[in-house]
Design a protein around this motif. Structure first.
Motif, PDB file in Angstrom:
ATOM      1  N   ASP A  15      -6.986  14.998  -2.735  1.00 45.30           N
ATOM      2  CA  ASP A  15      -7.625  15.593  -1.594  1.00 45.30           C
ATOM      3  C   ASP A  15      -6.675  16.061  -0.607  1.00 45.30           C
ATOM      4  N   ARG A  17      -4.340  14.487   0.768  1.00 50.34           N
ATOM      5  CA  ARG A  17      -4.012  13.393   1.760  1.00 50.34           C
ATOM      6  C   ARG A  17      -3.067  12.281   1.363  1.00 50.34           C
ATOM      7  N   ASP A  19      -1.988   8.105   1.586  1.00 50.77           N
ATOM      8  CA  ASP A  19      -2.676   6.925   1.495  1.00 50.77           C
ATOM      9  C   ASP A  19      -2.829   6.607   3.083  1.00 50.77           C
ATOM     10  N   GLY A  20      -4.227   6.241   3.388  1.00 49.16           N
ATOM     11  CA  GLY A  20      -4.207   5.523   4.696  1.00 49.16           C
ATOM     12  C   GLY A  20      -4.056   4.417   4.961  1.00 49.16           C
ATOM     13  N   ASP A  33     -11.529   7.183  11.100  1.00 46.87           N
ATOM     14  CA  ASP A  33     -11.298   6.610   9.679  1.00 46.87           C
ATOM     15  C   ASP A  33      -9.859   6.446   9.436  1.00 46.87           C
ATOM     16  N   ALA A  35      -8.376   4.580   7.171  1.00 44.99           N
ATOM     17  CA  ALA A  35      -8.412   4.425   5.970  1.00 44.99           C
ATOM     18  C   ALA A  35      -8.052   5.732   5.262  1.00 44.99           C
ATOM     19  N   ARG A  36      -8.449   7.149   5.851  1.00 42.94           N
ATOM     20  CA  ARG A  36      -8.305   8.187   5.478  1.00 42.94           C
ATOM     21  C   ARG A  36      -7.004   8.830   5.848  1.00 42.94           C
TER      22      ARG A  36
END
Length: 67
Positions: A15, A17, A19-20, A33, A35-36
Motif C-alpha cells: 500500500d 506505506r 509500518d504504523g 489512525d 496504526a496506518r
C-alpha cells in the motif's frame, strides 16, 4: 509475507506505506489512525523474494503524485 506458505501461486500488494505506530488499549489518540503509517517517499526501492535458500531481487520505482 513471513511464515510458511502452501504450494501454489501467491500475490502481495504493497500500500506504499511504512509500518504504523503500535496502538495500545485505552490509548488516547491524537491522529485518525496511528496504526496506518505514513506514505513512502518517491524513490527506488528493492523488493526481495525469498524461497528457501534462493533469493530474487527487483526494483520498484515510486513516482511523485502528479497532482
Amino acid at each position: 509475507m513471513p511464515g510458511q506458505m502452501a504450494a501454489g501461486t501467491h500475490s502481495l500488494a504493497w500500500d506504499l506505506r511504512h509500518d504504523g505506530a503500535t496502538v495500545f488499549p485505552n490509548m488516547i489518540l491524537e491522529a485518525p489512525d496511528p496504526a496506518r503509517g505514513p506514505m513512502v517517499r518517491p524513490g527506488t526501492y528493492t523488493a526481495t523474494l525469498t524461497l528457501g535458500e534462493r533469493q530474487i531481487a527487483g526494483t520498484v520505482v515510486v513516482s511523485p503524485d502528479p497532482r
